[in-house]
Write a protein that holds these residues in place. Structure first.
Motif, PDB file in Angstrom:
ATOM      1  N   TYR A   1      11.015  37.529  28.154  1.00 58.58           N
ATOM      2  CA  TYR A   1      10.873  36.704  28.559  1.00 58.58           C
ATOM      3  C   TYR A   1      11.061  35.621  29.693  1.00 58.58           C
ATOM      4  N   LYS A   2       9.818  36.111  30.664  1.00 58.01           N
ATOM      5  CA  LYS A   2      10.219  35.684  31.903  1.00 58.01           C
ATOM      6  C   LYS A   2      11.348  36.203  33.313  1.00 58.01           C
ATOM      7  N   GLY A   3      11.456  37.881  32.138  1.00 57.09           N
ATOM      8  CA  GLY A   3      12.585  38.161  33.358  1.00 57.09           C
ATOM      9  C   GLY A   3      14.059  38.091  32.614  1.00 57.09           C
ATOM     10  N   TYR A   4      14.096  37.820  31.427  1.00 60.62           N
ATOM     11  CA  TYR A   4      15.213  37.329  30.786  1.00 60.62           C
ATOM     12  C   TYR A   4      15.014  38.575  29.536  1.00 60.62           C
ATOM     13  N   ARG A   5      16.483  38.523  28.972  1.00 60.02           N
ATOM     14  CA  ARG A   5      16.334  39.466  27.665  1.00 60.02           C
ATOM     15  C   ARG A   5      16.869  38.374  26.842  1.00 60.02           C
ATOM     16  N   LEU A   6      16.231  38.600  25.695  1.00 64.99           N
ATOM     17  CA  LEU A   6      16.629  36.992  24.470  1.00 64.99           C
ATOM     18  C   LEU A   6      17.000  37.882  23.545  1.00 64.99           C
ATOM     19  N   THR A   7      18.298  38.453  22.362  1.00 63.51           N
ATOM     20  CA  THR A   7      18.146  39.008  21.708  1.00 63.51           C
ATOM     21  C   THR A   7      19.056  38.083  20.296  1.00 63.51           C
ATOM     22  N   ALA A   8      18.420  37.775  19.392  1.00 64.29           N
ATOM     23  CA  ALA A   8      19.144  37.232  18.387  1.00 64.29           C
ATOM     24  C   ALA A   8      20.317  37.323  17.118  1.00 64.29           C
ATOM     25  N   ARG A   9      20.860  37.287  17.349  1.00 64.15           N
ATOM     26  CA  ARG A   9      21.925  37.804  15.970  1.00 64.15           C
ATOM     27  C   ARG A   9      21.428  36.977  14.857  1.00 64.15           C
TER      28      ARG A   9
ATOM     29  N   PHE B   1      19.472  32.973   5.989  1.00 64.26           N
ATOM     30  CA  PHE B   1      20.290  33.685   6.786  1.00 64.26           C
ATOM     31  C   PHE B   1      20.869  32.487   8.035  1.00 64.26           C
ATOM     32  N   ILE B   2      20.648  33.131   9.292  1.00 71.58           N
ATOM     33  CA  ILE B   2      21.446  31.588  10.140  1.00 71.58           C
ATOM     34  C   ILE B   2      21.310  33.110  11.900  1.00 71.58           C
ATOM     35  N   ALA B   3      21.570  32.110  12.457  1.00 70.98           N
ATOM     36  CA  ALA B   3      20.931  33.185  13.906  1.00 70.98           C
ATOM     37  C   ALA B   3      21.650  32.290  14.950  1.00 70.98           C
ATOM     38  N   SER B   4      21.483  33.519  15.565  1.00 72.44           N
ATOM     39  CA  SER B   4      22.310  32.618  17.678  1.00 72.44           C
ATOM     40  C   SER B   4      20.865  33.686  18.521  1.00 72.44           C
ATOM     41  N   ILE B   5      21.563  32.808  19.530  1.00 69.45           N
ATOM     42  CA  ILE B   5      20.197  34.077  20.620  1.00 69.45           C
ATOM     43  C   ILE B   5      21.579  34.289  22.273  1.00 69.45           C
ATOM     44  N   THR B   6      21.375  35.061  22.050  1.00 71.96           N
ATOM     45  CA  THR B   6      21.526  35.662  23.369  1.00 71.96           C
ATOM     46  C   THR B   6      20.592  35.929  24.680  1.00 71.96           C
ATOM     47  N   VAL B   7      21.374  34.674  25.728  1.00 70.19           N
ATOM     48  CA  VAL B   7      20.298  34.941  27.235  1.00 70.19           C
ATOM     49  C   VAL B   7      20.678  36.022  27.630  1.00 70.19           C
ATOM     50  N   VAL B   8      20.304  36.744  29.206  1.00 71.51           N
ATOM     51  CA  VAL B   8      20.816  37.507  30.465  1.00 71.51           C
ATOM     52  C   VAL B   8      19.488  37.641  30.745  1.00 71.51           C
ATOM     53  N   GLN B   9      19.710  38.024  32.318  1.00 75.00           N
ATOM     54  CA  GLN B   9      18.562  38.263  33.027  1.00 75.00           C
ATOM     55  C   GLN B   9      18.562  39.811  32.444  1.00 75.00           C
ATOM     56  N   ALA B  10      17.091  40.045  32.204  1.00 82.82           N
ATOM     57  CA  ALA B  10      16.668  41.818  31.675  1.00 82.82           C
ATOM     58  C   ALA B  10      17.217  43.125  32.875  1.00 82.82           C
TER      59      ALA B  10
ATOM     60  N   GLN C   1      25.030  45.122  32.661  1.00 85.53           N
ATOM     61  CA  GLN C   1      26.529  45.973  32.568  1.00 85.53           C
ATOM     62  C   GLN C   1      26.691  44.678  31.193  1.00 85.53           C
ATOM     63  N   ASP C   2      26.029  43.238  31.737  1.00 81.97           N
ATOM     64  CA  ASP C   2      25.737  42.121  31.764  1.00 81.97           C
ATOM     65  C   ASP C   2      26.463  41.242  30.196  1.00 81.97           C
ATOM     66  N   GLY C   3      26.710  41.200  29.517  1.00 82.85           N
ATOM     67  CA  GLY C   3      26.482  40.799  28.250  1.00 82.85           C
ATOM     68  C   GLY C   3      26.068  39.336  27.846  1.00 82.85           C
ATOM     69  N   GLY C   4      25.194  38.652  28.686  1.00 81.54           N
ATOM     70  CA  GLY C   4      24.254  37.498  28.919  1.00 81.54           C
ATOM     71  C   GLY C   4      25.443  36.361  28.157  1.00 81.54           C
ATOM     72  N   ASP C   5      24.675  35.230  28.002  1.00 83.61           N
ATOM     73  CA  ASP C   5      25.010  33.983  27.254  1.00 83.61           C
ATOM     74  C   ASP C   5      24.579  33.513  25.606  1.00 83.61           C
ATOM     75  N   GLU C   6      26.180  33.469  25.153  1.00 86.17           N
ATOM     76  CA  GLU C   6      25.166  32.984  23.799  1.00 86.17           C
ATOM     77  C   GLU C   6      24.949  31.349  23.277  1.00 86.17           C
ATOM     78  N   TYR C   7      23.891  31.147  22.351  1.00 85.36           N
ATOM     79  CA  TYR C   7      23.818  29.974  21.917  1.00 85.36           C
ATOM     80  C   TYR C   7      23.239  29.999  20.453  1.00 85.36           C
ATOM     81  N   PRO C   8      24.132  28.988  20.195  1.00 91.22           N
ATOM     82  CA  PRO C   8      23.543  28.478  19.106  1.00 91.22           C
ATOM     83  C   PRO C   8      22.155  28.015  19.061  1.00 91.22           C
TER      84      PRO C   8
ATOM     85  N   SER D   1      14.615  34.227   5.011  1.00 94.85           N
ATOM     86  CA  SER D   1      13.998  36.247   5.392  1.00 94.85           C
ATOM     87  C   SER D   1      15.157  36.692   7.012  1.00 94.85           C
ATOM     88  N   PRO D   2      15.893  37.235   7.744  1.00 98.87           N
ATOM     89  CA  PRO D   2      15.866  38.084   8.558  1.00 98.87           C
ATOM     90  C   PRO D   2      15.272  37.312   9.837  1.00 98.87           C
ATOM     91  N   ARG D   3      13.434  38.020   9.250  1.00 95.85           N
ATOM     92  CA  ARG D   3      12.825  37.176   9.727  1.00 95.85           C
ATOM     93  C   ARG D   3      12.203  36.449  10.698  1.00 95.85           C
TER      94      ARG D   3
END
Length: 90
Positions: free
Chosen positions: A8-16, A34-43, A47-54, A66-68
């Protein structure tokens, strides 16, 4: 299966996603929660793991059934974070 990654807009979003159980969240008899957090890193930052946000919804004690739904909530929050990062005047 619901995709837990989005560019999204040059960033990779990964839901955990994880099962919400333990002291802070009580599992209900109707099934798992279920609960989740989000990791944001430039696409392009391979090598960068990104920043995880609650995700505020889950940080405040909320949960989904549901996980979805957890992925959806996390990705929406990640998009809000990116919108905040990209709206900074140059």
């Amino acid at each position: 299966m619901h995709q837990n990654n989005l560019i999204y807009k040059g960033y990779r979003l990964t839901a955990r996603v994880s099962r919400g159980a333990g002291a802070e969240v009580q599992a209900l008899s109707s099934g798992p929660i279920f609960i989740a957090s989000i990791t944001v890193v430039q696409a392009g930052a391979v090598q960068d793991g990104g920043d995880e946000y609650p995700v505020p919804r889950f940080a405040e004690g909320g949960y989904v059934y549901s996980p979805r739904e957890a992925v959806h909530a996390a990705i929406l929050h990640g998009r809000e974070i990116v919108d905040g990062l990209t709206s900074v005047p140059s």
